[in-house]
Motif scaffolding. Structure first.
Motif, PDB file in Angstrom:
ATOM      1  N   PRO A  34       0.810  -1.228   0.000  1.00  0.00           N
ATOM      2  CA  PRO A  34       0.000   0.000   0.000  1.00  0.00           C
ATOM      3  C   PRO A  34       0.839   1.273   0.000  1.00  0.00           C
ATOM      4  N   ASP A  35       2.093   1.182   0.436  1.00  0.00           N
ATOM      5  CA  ASP A  35       2.968   2.354   0.452  1.00  0.00           C
ATOM      6  C   ASP A  35       3.575   2.654  -0.919  1.00  0.00           C
ATOM      7  N   SER A  36       3.341   1.784  -1.881  1.00  0.00           N
ATOM      8  CA  SER A  36       3.912   1.971  -3.231  1.00  0.00           C
ATOM      9  C   SER A  36       2.834   2.408  -4.214  1.00  0.00           C
ATOM     10  N   ALA A  37       1.957   3.297  -3.759  1.00  0.00           N
ATOM     11  CA  ALA A  37       0.827   3.727  -4.598  1.00  0.00           C
ATOM     12  C   ALA A  37       1.286   4.397  -5.889  1.00  0.00           C
ATOM     13  N   ILE A  38       2.388   5.154  -5.828  1.00  0.00           N
ATOM     14  CA  ILE A  38       2.872   5.859  -7.023  1.00  0.00           C
ATOM     15  C   ILE A  38       3.345   4.870  -8.078  1.00  0.00           C
ATOM     16  N   ALA A  39       4.176   3.901  -7.663  1.00  0.00           N
ATOM     17  CA  ALA A  39       4.703   2.906  -8.616  1.00  0.00           C
ATOM     18  C   ALA A  39       3.571   2.094  -9.228  1.00  0.00           C
ATOM     19  N   ILE A  40       2.614   1.680  -8.386  1.00  0.00           N
ATOM     20  CA  ILE A  40       1.494   0.867  -8.879  1.00  0.00           C
ATOM     21  C   ILE A  40       0.615   1.703  -9.804  1.00  0.00           C
ATOM     22  N   GLY A  41       0.329   2.931  -9.388  1.00  0.00           N
ATOM     23  CA  GLY A  41      -0.517   3.804 -10.208  1.00  0.00           C
ATOM     24  C   GLY A  41       0.102   4.132 -11.547  1.00  0.00           C
ATOM     25  N   LEU A  42       1.409   4.356 -11.575  1.00  0.00           N
ATOM     26  CA  LEU A  42       2.090   4.646 -12.838  1.00  0.00           C
ATOM     27  C   LEU A  42       2.026   3.451 -13.780  1.00  0.00           C
ATOM     28  N   THR A  43       2.257   2.261 -13.225  1.00  0.00           N
ATOM     29  CA  THR A  43       2.150   1.049 -14.045  1.00  0.00           C
ATOM     30  C   THR A  43       0.738   0.886 -14.579  1.00  0.00           C
ATOM     31  N   GLN A  44      -0.238   1.111 -13.727  1.00  0.00           N
ATOM     32  CA  GLN A  44      -1.641   0.994 -14.137  1.00  0.00           C
ATOM     33  C   GLN A  44      -1.960   1.995 -15.248  1.00  0.00           C
ATOM     34  N   ALA A  45      -1.512   3.227 -15.087  1.00  0.00           N
ATOM     35  CA  ALA A  45      -1.768   4.254 -16.103  1.00  0.00           C
ATOM     36  C   ALA A  45      -1.081   3.916 -17.422  1.00  0.00           C
ATOM     37  N   GLU A  46       0.156   3.438 -17.348  1.00  0.00           N
ATOM     38  CA  GLU A  46       0.882   3.059 -18.570  1.00  0.00           C
ATOM     39  C   GLU A  46       0.174   1.933 -19.306  1.00  0.00           C
ATOM     40  N   LEU A  47      -0.328   0.966 -18.548  1.00  0.00           N
ATOM     41  CA  LEU A  47      -1.031  -0.155 -19.178  1.00  0.00           C
ATOM     42  C   LEU A  47      -2.330   0.309 -19.820  1.00  0.00           C
ATOM     43  N   HIS A  48      -3.078   1.163 -19.122  1.00  0.00           N
ATOM     44  CA  HIS A  48      -4.315   1.693 -19.700  1.00  0.00           C
ATOM     45  C   HIS A  48      -4.020   2.514 -20.952  1.00  0.00           C
ATOM     46  N   LEU A  49      -2.946   3.298 -20.882  1.00  0.00           N
ATOM     47  CA  LEU A  49      -2.597   4.146 -22.024  1.00  0.00           C
ATOM     48  C   LEU A  49      -2.179   3.306 -23.223  1.00  0.00           C
ATOM     49  N   SER A  50      -1.397   2.264 -22.991  1.00  0.00           N
ATOM     50  CA  SER A  50      -0.966   1.396 -24.089  1.00  0.00           C
ATOM     51  C   SER A  50      -2.144   0.611 -24.669  1.00  0.00           C
ATOM     52  N   LEU A  63      -6.509   8.410 -17.347  1.00  0.00           N
ATOM     53  CA  LEU A  63      -6.650   9.732 -16.730  1.00  0.00           C
ATOM     54  C   LEU A  63      -7.136   9.628 -15.287  1.00  0.00           C
ATOM     55  N   GLU A  64      -8.024   8.671 -15.040  1.00  0.00           N
ATOM     56  CA  GLU A  64      -8.517   8.473 -13.678  1.00  0.00           C
ATOM     57  C   GLU A  64      -7.367   8.091 -12.736  1.00  0.00           C
ATOM     58  N   ALA A  65      -6.540   7.152 -13.184  1.00  0.00           N
ATOM     59  CA  ALA A  65      -5.399   6.716 -12.371  1.00  0.00           C
ATOM     60  C   ALA A  65      -4.395   7.853 -12.176  1.00  0.00           C
ATOM     61  N   LEU A  66      -4.117   8.584 -13.239  1.00  0.00           N
ATOM     62  CA  LEU A  66      -3.158   9.677 -13.154  1.00  0.00           C
ATOM     63  C   LEU A  66      -3.691  10.836 -12.311  1.00  0.00           C
ATOM     64  N   GLY A  67      -5.010  11.048 -12.368  1.00  0.00           N
ATOM     65  CA  GLY A  67      -5.604  12.097 -11.551  1.00  0.00           C
ATOM     66  C   GLY A  67      -5.412  11.834 -10.067  1.00  0.00           C
ATOM     67  N   LYS A  68      -5.568  10.584  -9.663  1.00  0.00           N
ATOM     68  CA  LYS A  68      -5.348  10.216  -8.256  1.00  0.00           C
ATOM     69  C   LYS A  68      -3.884  10.425  -7.865  1.00  0.00           C
ATOM     70  N   LEU A  69      -2.984  10.021  -8.757  1.00  0.00           N
ATOM     71  CA  LEU A  69      -1.554  10.181  -8.469  1.00  0.00           C
ATOM     72  C   LEU A  69      -1.175  11.664  -8.393  1.00  0.00           C
ATOM     73  N   HIS A  70      -1.751  12.454  -9.290  1.00  0.00           N
ATOM     74  CA  HIS A  70      -1.445  13.887  -9.314  1.00  0.00           C
ATOM     75  C   HIS A  70      -1.923  14.575  -8.042  1.00  0.00           C
ATOM     76  N   ALA A  71      -3.035  14.072  -7.498  1.00  0.00           N
ATOM     77  CA  ALA A  71      -3.531  14.618  -6.234  1.00  0.00           C
ATOM     78  C   ALA A  71      -2.591  14.276  -5.080  1.00  0.00           C
ATOM     79  N   ILE A  72      -1.948  13.105  -5.157  1.00  0.00           N
ATOM     80  CA  ILE A  72      -1.008  12.686  -4.109  1.00  0.00           C
ATOM     81  C   ILE A  72       0.331  13.395  -4.260  1.00  0.00           C
ATOM     82  N   GLU A  73       0.856  13.400  -5.490  1.00  0.00           N
ATOM     83  CA  GLU A  73       2.172  13.992  -5.766  1.00  0.00           C
ATOM     84  C   GLU A  73       2.068  14.944  -6.957  1.00  0.00           C
ATOM     85  N   PRO A  74       1.655  16.192  -6.742  1.00  0.00           N
ATOM     86  CA  PRO A  74       1.468  17.126  -7.867  1.00  0.00           C
ATOM     87  C   PRO A  74       2.748  17.423  -8.641  1.00  0.00           C
TER      88      PRO A  74
END
Length: 414
Positions: free
Chosen positions: A160-176, A184-195
């Protein structure tokens, strides 16, 4: 296990042998005396009498036997824990081998084999996150989207502490996978955590660009610049492309208010680029707001002479045609042999109903550089004055010129 136990037995025997030798030497040495002595032990009604040499020999052997008995007992007590630790180490090593094998198989495109190896040993791995993320990529590559989402969820549960790494992978997979809304949904959550996270901002930029959301890119540009996600030259190129696309989109929809708003936001260095201002001015003219930009267009031409802008100036439906003509005639003192300016002056003169001046300007323009538009304007003027034969000649020359231009574009000269 058997091998380890055999080593322990050998260790006991190796150390017991010196004890026996030591006891034997003590026995021989004591027996060499005429009176080697004796030992008497009494316990209650029981008594034990033996020679000193036998007692010392027995004492040495007993000491070593007791010592090794205690060591053996300690070993047996710790044996289950050691077996568990050894089992965990074996499983850990297998999981590491599985991770390496899975990464290699993924790189070679053996998606199903990679996924199987990674998931089989994930419970014993020291890095389950890598197993799940790599397995998710493999699952998507073979089209198993449900499995992909399952692995991503398990990765989130395990780390659960690796939300950024997991979210980035999820976003990359959705994008590909062209799942832009999910990306965008995944990236929006990440952007809210780490702008300010560079990778999040870069993926947002890629997603917006792929979707053609240039308004979102425009809003993202300050973050991309301040956090140095892109090089300075890349920021400039992206900014230029964003505003160009926004102007074209507003022009296509005919929304004058949006067009003016976007133009007001365009930086000066972009406005000075060739063709950018022409998009705005042409869109305003086509949208019926040409009179609103007449003065701005005239100022732009006074600062930087451009034939495209000049043609647009001649197309402005001015509220004061005489003023428009006078402005264009002032430029003639600087650009007296400019064929395009002369053609524009002819067009504006005709709009002011000064046909004589219009004919003169158009003839001068054609003498310097014949153009289809100038022939068309002169032909229309002659037709209005009833000079049909001369008008026909103008139309004919214009058609011939247009035909030659079309042919030259299809078959370029060597």
């Amino acid at each position: 296990m058997k091998k380890l136990f055999s080593k322990k037995i050998l260790y006991v025997l190796v150390l017991l042998l010196p004890a026996i030798v030591l006891g034997g030497l003590a026995y021989v040495w004591l027996e060499s005396f005429d009176t080697p002595g004796y030992v008497l032990l009494g316990i209650g009604h029981w008594s034990l009498e033996t020679t000193l040499s036998v007692f010392i020999f027995a004492l040495i052997i007993t000491f070593f036997l007791l010592y090794f008995s205690l060591r053996t007992l300690d070993y047996l007590i710790r044996l289950p824990g050691q077996l568990k630790a050894r089992s965990r180490l074996v499983k850990f090593n297998r999981s590491q081998d599985a991770l390496i094998s899975g990464l290699v198989d993924s790189a070679e495109g053996n998606w199903e084999r990679a996924e199987t190896a990674l998931i089989k040993h994930v419970s014993h791995s020291g890095a389950p996150l890598l197993h799940y993320l790599t397995a998710a990529k493999a699952a998507q590559s073979r089209g198993a989207l449900d499995k992909r989402d399952e692995y991503l969820k398990k990765a989130s549960d395990h780390a659960p502490d690796s939300a950024i790494a997991i979210g980035l992978t999820q976003a990359e997979l959705h994008l590909s996978g062209n799942e832009f809304d999910q990306a965008l949904e995944a990236l929006g959550k990440l952007h809210a955590i780490e702008p300010s996270h560079a990778s999040v901002l870069k993926l947002l930029h890629q997603t917006y660009k792929t979707m053609g959301d240039w308004e979102a890119i425009r809003k993202l540009l300050p973050s991309l610049h301040s956090h140095k996600v892109l090089l300075e030259t890349e920021i400039r190129q992206l900014e230029t492309e964003a505003f160009t696309r926004l102007l074209k989109q507003s022009a296509a929809t005919g929304h004058i208010d949006a067009l003016q708003q976007h133009w007001a936001e365009v930086p000066n260095y972009i406005r000075k680029l060739s063709g950018i201002s022409a998009i705005y001015f042409a869109a305003m003219i086509n949208g019926g707001a040409g009179a609103d930009i007449e003065d701005e267009l005239a100022l732009a031409l006074s600062i930087d002479w451009d034939t495209t802008l000049l043609v647009l100036f001649g197309s402005v439906p001015s509220n004061d045609a005489l003023k428009q003509l006078a402005m264009a005639e002032r430029w003639l003192s600087v650009h007296e042999n400019d064929a395009v300016l002369l053609a524009v002056l002819g067009k504006l003169s005709a709009k002011c109903a000064d046909n004589t001046k219009a004919r003169t300007y158009l003839q001068q323009s054609l003498a310097i550089e014949p153009t289809v538009s100038a022939y068309q304007l002169l032909g229309d003027l002659l037709t209005a004055e009833g000079e049909q034969a001369e008008a026909s000649q103008c139309y004919k020359k214009g058609l011939e010129l247009a035909s030659n231009e079309a042919v030259s574009r299809i078959i370029p000269t060597v």
